[in-house]
Motif scaffolding. Structure first.
Motif, PDB file in Angstrom:
ATOM      1  N   ARG A  87       0.842  -1.212   0.000  1.00  0.00           N
ATOM      2  CA  ARG A  87       0.000   0.000   0.000  1.00  0.00           C
ATOM      3  C   ARG A  87       0.869   1.251   0.000  1.00  0.00           C
ATOM      4  NH1 ARG A  87      -4.705  -0.688   4.384  1.00  0.00           N
ATOM      5  NH2 ARG A  87      -2.854  -0.569   5.663  1.00  0.00           N
ATOM      6  N   ILE A  88       1.982   1.201   0.718  1.00  0.00           N
ATOM      7  CA  ILE A  88       2.901   2.341   0.734  1.00  0.00           C
ATOM      8  C   ILE A  88       3.476   2.554  -0.667  1.00  0.00           C
ATOM      9  CG2 ILE A  88       5.106   3.176   1.627  1.00  0.00           C
ATOM     10  CD1 ILE A  88       4.406   1.590   4.227  1.00  0.00           C
ATOM     11  N   VAL A  89       3.923   1.474  -1.296  1.00  0.00           N
ATOM     12  CA  VAL A  89       4.498   1.560  -2.642  1.00  0.00           C
ATOM     13  C   VAL A  89       3.445   2.071  -3.626  1.00  0.00           C
ATOM     14  CG1 VAL A  89       5.509   0.222  -4.539  1.00  0.00           C
ATOM     15  CG2 VAL A  89       6.242  -0.191  -2.176  1.00  0.00           C
ATOM     16  N   GLU A  90       2.252   1.550  -3.541  1.00  0.00           N
ATOM     17  CA  GLU A  90       1.164   1.976  -4.426  1.00  0.00           C
ATOM     18  C   GLU A  90       0.878   3.474  -4.252  1.00  0.00           C
ATOM     19  OE1 GLU A  90      -2.444  -0.711  -5.568  1.00  0.00           O
ATOM     20  OE2 GLU A  90      -2.999   0.445  -3.784  1.00  0.00           O
ATOM     21  N   ALA A  91       0.765   3.928  -3.015  1.00  0.00           N
ATOM     22  CA  ALA A  91       0.509   5.347  -2.735  1.00  0.00           C
ATOM     23  C   ALA A  91       1.677   6.210  -3.199  1.00  0.00           C
ATOM     24  CB  ALA A  91       0.247   5.547  -1.245  1.00  0.00           C
ATOM     25  N   TRP A  92       2.899   5.724  -2.982  1.00  0.00           N
ATOM     26  CA  TRP A  92       4.078   6.493  -3.388  1.00  0.00           C
ATOM     27  C   TRP A  92       4.126   6.631  -4.908  1.00  0.00           C
ATOM     28  CZ3 TRP A  92       6.775   8.917   0.308  1.00  0.00           C
ATOM     29  CH2 TRP A  92       7.853   9.692  -0.133  1.00  0.00           C
ATOM     30  N   ASN A  93       3.873   5.548  -5.616  1.00  0.00           N
ATOM     31  CA  ASN A  93       3.877   5.584  -7.078  1.00  0.00           C
ATOM     32  C   ASN A  93       2.805   6.523  -7.623  1.00  0.00           C
ATOM     33  OD1 ASN A  93       6.069   3.937  -7.716  1.00  0.00           O
ATOM     34  ND2 ASN A  93       4.852   2.076  -7.590  1.00  0.00           N
ATOM     35  N   THR A  94       1.661   6.578  -6.964  1.00  0.00           N
ATOM     36  CA  THR A  94       0.587   7.479  -7.386  1.00  0.00           C
ATOM     37  C   THR A  94       0.994   8.932  -7.186  1.00  0.00           C
ATOM     38  OG1 THR A  94      -1.087   5.814  -6.886  1.00  0.00           O
ATOM     39  CG2 THR A  94      -1.833   8.111  -7.003  1.00  0.00           C
ATOM     40  N   ALA A  95       1.590   9.222  -6.040  1.00  0.00           N
ATOM     41  CA  ALA A  95       1.980  10.600  -5.714  1.00  0.00           C
ATOM     42  C   ALA A  95       3.252  11.038  -6.427  1.00  0.00           C
ATOM     43  CB  ALA A  95       2.147  10.749  -4.207  1.00  0.00           C
ATOM     44  N   HIS A  96       4.124  10.090  -6.764  1.00  0.00           N
ATOM     45  CA  HIS A  96       5.425  10.399  -7.369  1.00  0.00           C
ATOM     46  C   HIS A  96       5.673   9.505  -8.584  1.00  0.00           C
ATOM     47  CE1 HIS A  96       6.300  12.578  -3.622  1.00  0.00           C
ATOM     48  NE2 HIS A  96       5.833  11.514  -3.002  1.00  0.00           N
ATOM     49  N   PRO A  97       4.899   9.692  -9.639  1.00  0.00           N
ATOM     50  CA  PRO A  97       5.081   8.816 -10.803  1.00  0.00           C
ATOM     51  C   PRO A  97       6.493   8.954 -11.380  1.00  0.00           C
ATOM     52  CG  PRO A  97       3.608  10.657 -11.320  1.00  0.00           C
ATOM     53  CD  PRO A  97       3.916  10.735  -9.851  1.00  0.00           C
ATOM     54  N   GLY A  98       7.035   7.831 -11.787  1.00  0.00           N
ATOM     55  CA  GLY A  98       8.354   7.829 -12.394  1.00  0.00           C
ATOM     56  C   GLY A  98       9.503   7.701 -11.417  1.00  0.00           C
ATOM     57  N   ALA A  99       9.232   7.700 -10.122  1.00  0.00           N
ATOM     58  CA  ALA A  99      10.313   7.536  -9.143  1.00  0.00           C
ATOM     59  C   ALA A  99      10.884   6.129  -9.259  1.00  0.00           C
ATOM     60  CB  ALA A  99       9.798   7.779  -7.731  1.00  0.00           C
ATOM     61  N   GLU A 100      12.194   6.023  -9.124  1.00  0.00           N
ATOM     62  CA  GLU A 100      12.865   4.730  -9.084  1.00  0.00           C
ATOM     63  C   GLU A 100      12.888   4.313  -7.620  1.00  0.00           C
ATOM     64  OE1 GLU A 100      17.223   2.784 -10.190  1.00  0.00           O
ATOM     65  OE2 GLU A 100      16.727   4.798 -10.910  1.00  0.00           O
ATOM     66  N   LEU A 101      12.114   3.286  -7.269  1.00  0.00           N
ATOM     67  CA  LEU A 101      11.905   2.938  -5.864  1.00  0.00           C
ATOM     68  C   LEU A 101      12.767   1.780  -5.387  1.00  0.00           C
ATOM     69  CD1 LEU A 101       8.043   3.222  -5.275  1.00  0.00           C
ATOM     70  CD2 LEU A 101       9.852   4.820  -4.658  1.00  0.00           C
ATOM     71  N   TYR A 102      13.272   1.966  -4.180  1.00  0.00           N
ATOM     72  CA  TYR A 102      14.033   0.956  -3.446  1.00  0.00           C
ATOM     73  C   TYR A 102      13.338   0.752  -2.106  1.00  0.00           C
ATOM     74  CZ  TYR A 102      17.816   1.993  -6.732  1.00  0.00           C
ATOM     75  OH  TYR A 102      18.570   2.162  -7.867  1.00  0.00           O
ATOM     76  N   TRP A 103      13.615  -0.389  -1.476  1.00  0.00           N
ATOM     77  CA  TRP A 103      13.099  -0.662  -0.132  1.00  0.00           C
ATOM     78  C   TRP A 103      14.269  -1.173   0.702  1.00  0.00           C
ATOM     79  CZ3 TRP A 103       8.024   0.147   1.436  1.00  0.00           C
ATOM     80  CH2 TRP A 103       7.752  -0.201   2.765  1.00  0.00           C
ATOM     81  N   LEU A 104      14.513  -0.521   1.826  1.00  0.00           N
ATOM     82  CA  LEU A 104      15.625  -0.871   2.701  1.00  0.00           C
ATOM     83  C   LEU A 104      15.150  -1.820   3.796  1.00  0.00           C
ATOM     84  CD1 LEU A 104      18.586  -0.365   3.509  1.00  0.00           C
ATOM     85  CD2 LEU A 104      17.808   1.677   4.738  1.00  0.00           C
ATOM     86  N   LEU A 105      15.895  -2.906   4.003  1.00  0.00           N
ATOM     87  CA  LEU A 105      15.513  -3.881   5.020  1.00  0.00           C
ATOM     88  C   LEU A 105      16.741  -4.666   5.472  1.00  0.00           C
ATOM     89  CD1 LEU A 105      13.759  -6.904   3.298  1.00  0.00           C
ATOM     90  CD2 LEU A 105      14.864  -5.110   2.037  1.00  0.00           C
ATOM     91  N   GLY A 106      16.568  -5.394   6.555  1.00  0.00           N
ATOM     92  CA  GLY A 106      17.612  -6.262   7.078  1.00  0.00           C
ATOM     93  C   GLY A 106      17.377  -7.698   6.639  1.00  0.00           C
ATOM     94  N   THR A 107      18.326  -8.569   6.965  1.00  0.00           N
ATOM     95  CA  THR A 107      18.212  -9.965   6.533  1.00  0.00           C
ATOM     96  C   THR A 107      17.012 -10.672   7.153  1.00  0.00           C
ATOM     97  OG1 THR A 107      19.828 -10.571   8.225  1.00  0.00           O
ATOM     98  CG2 THR A 107      20.638 -10.332   5.990  1.00  0.00           C
TER      99      THR A 107
END
Length: 186
Positions: A87-107
């Protein structure tokens, strides 16, 4: 724009979180790292947090104030729980079309990624930046990922335990302003 989303409870934010963000920003040439405190993790439903949403936001702002590429977003707190990354990614893509998205996480999260809601959607829209200790975790077929070595020893659960007991937090685990804020918030 290269944007890295960094979701988590941040209960409280510690220098391990900041080290992950700094390493990711430098290594991947990110324009911004967006800290997204979770309303309620789907894997921790019903678990009460030590700090309120307002306190977690305030500590994140204190911790990131000297990082010009860091942003703190209330997006996940504005969505109904539980906190689904898709849902965060979907909302982000709607608000910021064309952004190259990454997601930071641990192992630990990488190992559970297959259990995340709408896994295929996330794989299609993200490159994952995975921070690990000694050995890089196994790559996943069809998943874009960058593996970064070097994890800070800080533990949010250990920090919460020590704060609750009035014990000192190990040196170098929390930004001093965040530790002071946390001690006055419990």
């Amino acid at each position: 724009m290269k944007t890295c989303l960094f979701g988590g409870s941040f209960d409280p934010v510690h220098l391990g979180h900041l080290q992950m963000a700094v390493n990711a920003q430098r290594t991947c040439g990110l324009d911004e790292v967006v800290f997204l405190p979770a309303a309620e993790s789907p894997f921790k439903q019903g678990k009460r947090m030590m700090f309120s949403d307002a306190d977690r936001l305030a500590m994140l702002r204190l911790a990131t104030q000297e990082l010009p590429w860091a942003r703190v977003s209330e997006l996940d707190l504005q969505l109904p729980p539980p906190s689904w990354s898709w849902r965060i990614v979907e909302a982000w893509n709607t608000a910021h079309p064309g952004a190259e998205l990454y997601w930071l996480l641990g192992t630990d999260q990488w190992d559970e990624l297959h259990r995340w809601g709408r896994y295929d959607y996330l794989v299609e829209h993200l490159t994952f930046i995975v921070c690990h200790r000694a050995h890089a975790p196994a790559p996943r077929e069809g998943v874009r990922a960058v593996f970064l070595q070097g994890m800070h020893p800080a533990s949010a659960s250990e920090i919460r335990r020590r704060l609750a007991e009035g014990a000192p937090v190990p040196e170098g685990w929390m930004h001093p302003a965040c530790e002071e804020y946390a001690r006055h918030s419990i």
